[in-house]
Scaffold this motif. Sequence first.
Motif, mmCIF file in Angstrom:
data_model
loop_
_atom_site.group_PDB
_atom_site.id
_atom_site.type_symbol
_atom_site.label_atom_id
_atom_site.label_comp_id
_atom_site.label_asym_id
_atom_site.label_seq_id
_atom_site.Cartn_x
_atom_site.Cartn_y
_atom_site.Cartn_z
ATOM 1 N N LYS A 155 -8.914 8.459 -2.421
ATOM 2 C CA LYS A 155 -8.360 7.498 -1.427
ATOM 3 C C LYS A 155 -7.322 8.183 -0.478
ATOM 4 O O LYS A 155 -7.337 7.709 0.837
ATOM 5 C CB LYS A 155 -7.540 6.417 -2.296
ATOM 6 C CG LYS A 155 -8.302 5.136 -2.454
ATOM 7 C CD LYS A 155 -7.625 4.113 -3.117
ATOM 8 C CE LYS A 155 -8.456 2.954 -3.403
ATOM 9 N NZ LYS A 155 -8.947 2.181 -2.405
ATOM 10 N N TYR A 172 -2.057 2.395 -8.627
ATOM 11 C CA TYR A 172 -2.717 2.053 -7.356
ATOM 12 C C TYR A 172 -4.301 2.296 -7.610
ATOM 13 O O TYR A 172 -5.090 1.442 -7.042
ATOM 14 C CB TYR A 172 -2.169 2.947 -6.092
ATOM 15 C CG TYR A 172 -2.799 2.394 -4.789
ATOM 16 C CD1 TYR A 172 -2.585 1.001 -4.449
ATOM 17 C CD2 TYR A 172 -3.650 2.958 -4.017
ATOM 18 C CE1 TYR A 172 -2.968 0.410 -3.119
ATOM 19 C CE2 TYR A 172 -4.248 2.540 -2.717
ATOM 20 C CZ TYR A 172 -3.896 1.259 -2.503
ATOM 21 O OH TYR A 172 -4.302 0.631 -1.307
ATOM 22 N N THR A 173 -4.647 3.205 -8.391
ATOM 23 C CA THR A 173 -6.024 3.367 -8.428
ATOM 24 C C THR A 173 -6.056 3.429 -10.189
ATOM 25 O O THR A 173 -5.279 3.839 -10.830
ATOM 26 C CB THR A 173 -6.566 4.783 -8.185
ATOM 27 O OG1 THR A 173 -5.962 5.704 -8.557
ATOM 28 C CG2 THR A 173 -6.554 4.594 -6.659
ATOM 29 N N LYS A 174 -7.477 3.264 -10.689
ATOM 30 C CA LYS A 174 -7.736 3.278 -12.073
ATOM 31 C C LYS A 174 -7.858 4.620 -12.426
ATOM 32 O O LYS A 174 -7.529 4.925 -13.713
ATOM 33 C CB LYS A 174 -8.811 2.529 -12.292
ATOM 34 C CG LYS A 174 -8.534 0.993 -12.551
ATOM 35 C CD LYS A 174 -10.162 0.134 -12.618
ATOM 36 C CE LYS A 174 -9.662 -1.277 -12.528
ATOM 37 N NZ LYS A 174 -10.813 -2.101 -12.712
ATOM 38 N N THR A 175 -8.293 5.513 -11.908
ATOM 39 C CA THR A 175 -8.369 7.083 -12.186
ATOM 40 C C THR A 175 -7.961 7.832 -11.253
ATOM 41 O O THR A 175 -7.832 7.608 -9.834
ATOM 42 C CB THR A 175 -10.019 7.179 -12.256
ATOM 43 O OG1 THR A 175 -10.796 7.439 -10.999
ATOM 44 C CG2 THR A 175 -10.809 6.394 -12.950
ATOM 45 N N PHE A 222 -0.638 7.218 -8.373
ATOM 46 C CA PHE A 222 -1.569 6.919 -9.446
ATOM 47 C C PHE A 222 -0.596 6.503 -10.923
ATOM 48 O O PHE A 222 -0.970 5.558 -11.438
ATOM 49 C CB PHE A 222 -2.512 8.106 -9.884
ATOM 50 C CG PHE A 222 -3.343 8.062 -10.882
ATOM 51 C CD1 PHE A 222 -4.155 7.319 -11.195
ATOM 52 C CD2 PHE A 222 -2.884 9.084 -12.202
ATOM 53 C CE1 PHE A 222 -4.908 6.922 -12.431
ATOM 54 C CE2 PHE A 222 -3.563 8.793 -13.329
ATOM 55 C CZ PHE A 222 -4.639 8.062 -13.442
ATOM 56 N N LYS A 232 0.693 -1.126 0.004
ATOM 57 C CA LYS A 232 -0.157 0.121 0.006
ATOM 58 C C LYS A 232 0.818 1.290 0.079
ATOM 59 O O LYS A 232 1.756 1.398 0.901
ATOM 60 C CB LYS A 232 -0.773 0.217 1.327
ATOM 61 C CG LYS A 232 -2.336 -0.676 1.235
ATOM 62 C CD LYS A 232 -3.004 -0.566 2.333
ATOM 63 C CE LYS A 232 -4.403 -1.211 2.386
ATOM 64 N NZ LYS A 232 -5.227 -0.935 3.411
ATOM 65 N N GLU A 277 -10.237 8.669 -8.247
ATOM 66 C CA GLU A 277 -10.155 7.636 -7.217
ATOM 67 C C GLU A 277 -8.753 7.808 -6.263
ATOM 68 O O GLU A 277 -8.782 7.807 -5.117
ATOM 69 C CB GLU A 277 -9.990 6.286 -7.722
ATOM 70 C CG GLU A 277 -11.129 5.650 -8.346
ATOM 71 C CD GLU A 277 -10.956 4.389 -9.137
ATOM 72 O OE1 GLU A 277 -12.099 3.587 -9.115
ATOM 73 O OE2 GLU A 277 -10.062 4.120 -9.469
ATOM 74 N N ALA A 278 -7.666 8.318 -6.807
ATOM 75 C CA ALA A 278 -6.439 8.435 -6.120
ATOM 76 C C ALA A 278 -6.925 9.749 -5.062
ATOM 77 O O ALA A 278 -6.364 9.593 -4.085
ATOM 78 C CB ALA A 278 -5.311 8.697 -7.345
#
Length: 779
Positions: A331, A321-324, A316, A282, A327-328
């Motif tokens: 998060k 770690y995220t698709k968009t 990102f 993470k 989302e980053a």
Amino acid sequence: MTTLFSSVLQNRAPKVSVFIFFLISLHCLSLISVRVLAQTSPVFACDATKDPQVASYGFCDTKLGTDARVADLVHRLTLQEKILFIVNSAGSVSRLGIPKYEWWSEALHGVSNVGPGTKFTSLVPGATSFPQVILTAASFNTSLYEAIGKVVSTEARAMYNVGLAGLTYWSPNINIFRDPRWGRGQETPGEDPLLASKYGSSYVKGLQQTDGGDPSRLKVAACCKHYTAYDVDNWKGIERYTFDAVVTQQDLDDTFQPPFKSCVIDGNVASVMCSYNKVNGKPTCADPDLLAGVIRGQWKLNGYIVSDCDSVDVLFKNQHYTKTPEEAAAKVILAGLDLNCGSFLGQHTEAAVKAGLLNESAIDKAVTNNFATLMRLGFFDGDPSKQPYGKLGPKDVCTPEHQELAREAARQGIVLLKNSPGSLPLSPTAIKTLAVIGPNANVTKTMIGNYEGIPCKYTTPLQGLTTSVATNYVPGCTNVACGTAQVDDAKKAAASADATVLVMGIDQSQERESFDRVSLLLPGQQPLLITEVAKAAKGPVILVIMSGGGFDISFAKNDDKITSILWVGYPGEAGGAAIADVIFGYYNPSGRLPMTWYPQSYVDKVPMTNMNMRPDPSNGYPGRTYRFYTGETIYTFGDGLSYSKITHELAKAPRLVSIPLEEDHVCRSSECKSVEAVEQSCKNLAFDIHVRVQNRGKYGGSHTVFLFSSPPSVHNSPQKHLLGFEKVSLTGKSETLVRFKVDVCKDLSVVDELGSRKVALGQHLLHVGSLKHSLTVGI
């Protein structure tokens, strides 16, 4: 623009040319006046002289508490305006009298112009540049750490008052110097969690604490970084941006977290910076357990959490770690991040709210933490000249007292690693000529390391030595890489001098941020130059190593012709004077190594990416740092000599300590190797150790007394760990009594495999110098 105006002037009539020239002159004058104004005016909100309306705003009312003021401000802002305040280059809200503010300033070992929030001009051309942190840490002097912090914050406030600096400083770096190859190890207090904890909390107190001691106010705001388990920058192509630090819970809680915990709890730091790397898969800046759970939940941070620069963008784009990007953004904010160094949150947060990934209330929490920090700094209190530090200015930067402290800090940190009888200190009367050789003998910028500012002035090693005796200087190498050494010239100089000082080592071309070492050998032909000069020298040969990390210098350690070895870190602006003070005996060396020096074989078999602290006999992994490392060393943590003979005698120490347990405790009916370090059994459970320290030599000076413990072998405990240290001053032929208070559950506990603190039952071996004392902990 210049080309355009020059063509106009060449093709117009004289009157027009004069008129245009006049307009350009006016424009330039206005730019100059703006620049001067910017240099002499601090940035602050609630300026009643510009907008009388601010007097009616609750957030400008200094009689209200911080929470009420911040709530009033947040309530007045639109979503778009709030988002302006979760990035380092914070925007302005002119309708409320809030100007732009730059959060990013640095003060690792002096006010630095590395970040955009600070700059030097003719008004303040430089600031006091203290030794790089690794050398200051080697002093093992907590009062020195705090004193440096106080000077740095005074100079920072002085520069803020003339518009040259901010109020928020992203320092100190308290990562553990786990591997000697790490390019940023120089920025840290070394490899020991207790030392890093003491350094971090002391420096933070020096930076932050106001003269009145009001904890609700800040002189400047410090930031402990980089959280957490961060110590790989770029090693053999493995970069910090994508590195996943695989760390056991035991190592995390035992080694990597303690300095941050101390920084927040003991230092009351205003900020913590999350790092680039991932920990166990993470990204640290997106881990709610690490941020909201530990920093703000368990440790109760009173301040803000900031990302390392562009690390949200990194998680990102680099870590995927995220698709968009939305989302980053969601998060990291939901994980507990308050401020983004970079522009990512400024670009994507509003879209994250509109997409339903984030509620505006989460942004309210973030800006509340940010604004509360600025409130504590007085940013919303109106004219800074009417505030406690408002009278500070250029006259308070680079004062003689501050510069003398820089020299004293370097003196206290310098470590004497080898000293043959009759070598050091040199006599400034008996030594008539001195050969000074080496690529670091006459350097300036090298001495201040990285995250540096512009120093008040420099004293190079050559300049420092020349003040005592006549010198003959030969560089020996064109640079520290030392591709081809000028051996013959160096040998001639050494052969004709009464003594020789070789100033070797490395610089930022060999170790720095984004660049880790791959070897522990001195670069190029440095070993050849050192060995050949030592052979030719007619007098004592003193080898001075300038570096952040350690080296395999076994060739020099074992060479009888090399009579003394000094490690001087990157010693700051006054480093040359401090080196000369030690070499000529004006100062008795008292520094001790804050990190282990390993043989070259260590790096040949230990990948830098292996985060395990503890050894693994099954595959030959030797472990790391003096606490766990099982292999051979060149020098170890705490090594260092003095010009005096110091002895220790145990005046008071218990043989047995009992832990009170409840009648029905499981360990009363069955054999236990350890018990939980919990409050009910630990309350007021402590004892004193008194050590008589004697200086049997003629030289007065300082001495560090270390108290180590070797706990019973349970839970893969350290083979030895530091419980405490005290720096004492001793005149020649004198003695003093040093008292250590040992908290049983804090100091004699170890972290078990699950990350819980346990008091190990059985025999603990206490070490003070060469003394060993057995202590049994029972129930």
